[in-house]
Design an enzyme around this catalytic site. Structure first.
Site: not given
Ligand code: ADE
Length: 253
Positions: A88, A115, A153, A168
């Site tokens: 994230p 974690e 793709r 696209d």
């Molecule tokens: N792992 C956990 N959440 C994620 C996300 N939003 N994007 C990429 N990998 C992740």
């Protein structure tokens, strides 16, 4: 293109990589997928891949050794592939990054479920960190599948109709225009006459105008980034005029 995926849950990938466009791309040998459980590269006989964090605190942290060993086993010299950590904290994924990654010959994805990752993985093994959006998944696997799908793709020959990737949403900078197929009337809802007219120039103009209408309504941020052609400016002015007329008609009624 070759794609290597390192995960503790290889079974998650089986259906996605063998179905639909990805499955066909693999059959046509446009792409080769290798999914590896990096637990197999653990130095401990119990297959340990994580440990408690130095400094204390909750959660477990992925150890560096299994991932370094797993990825380095792929790289006996030669050109180094991009090694992508799904997390994230990474840069937010979009179509232009998909197009950039689609040019590579070899991509490596690392998917974790804990974690955190030992920081030395980020600093010395990984070349890119990618997030698929501002939300937290239980692991990187689903995120890696999203990236892989959008990259494969784009490989020449992966889609039946090559123009469909060019047109696209996002590749053109605009959202796609509405599509219709038979029947020409369904439950009283009619397909716009112009699409049945056979007049290609008018149809192209209508499609561009509808793309602009949709992008303006749903994603004005995309529109403001786009370099507008003369025709686009004219169509946008037409839309403004029409919307102004609709508004004044509503106010009168
Ligand atoms: N792992 C956990 N959440 C994620 C996300 N939003 N994007 C990429 N990998 C992740």
């Amino acid at each position: 293109m070759r794609i290597d995926i390192f995960t503790l849950f290889p079974e998650m990938f089986a259906g996605v990589l063998s179905s639909s466009i990805l499955g066909k791309a693999r059959e046509k040998e446009l792409v080769d997928f290798q999914v590896t459980n990096f637990r197999d590269f653990s130095e401990s006989k119990h297959g340990t891949v994580d440990d408690t964090p130095y400094g204390g605190g909750g959660g477990m942290v992925l150890k560096p050794e299994p991932l370094f060993r797993a990825v380095e086993a792929l790289l006996p010299g030669g050109k180094k592939p991009r090694v992508i950590l799904m997390c994230p904290q990474g840069v937010t994924y979009n179509q232009s990054l998909a197009e950039e990654l689609a040019q590579e010959e070899h991509l490596v994805f690392i998917c974790g479920h804990y974690e955190g990752y030992d920081e030395r993985i980020r600093e010395h093994l990984v070349t890119d960190e990618i997030s698929i959006g501002d939300y937290v998944l239980t692991g990187g696997e689903l995120a890696a599948m999203v990236v892989i799908d959008s990259v494969v793709r784009l490989q020449p020959g992966a889609l039946g109709n090559q123009t469909s990737a060019v047109e696209d949403s996002f590749s053109t900078g605009l959202l796609e225009y509405p599509h219709y197929t038979r029947p020409a009337e369904f439950r009283g809802w009619k397909v716009p006459d112009i699409l049945l007219s056979g007049h290609h120039a008018n149809i192209e103009r209508w499609r561009l105008k509808e793309s602009l209408r949709r992008t303006k309504a749903r994603r004005p941020d995309l529109l403001s980034k786009l370099e507008l052609t003369g025709e686009m400016k004219k169509l946008l002015a037409e839309l403004e005029r029409e919307q102004g007329q609709e508004k004044s008609a509503e106010e009168k009624s």
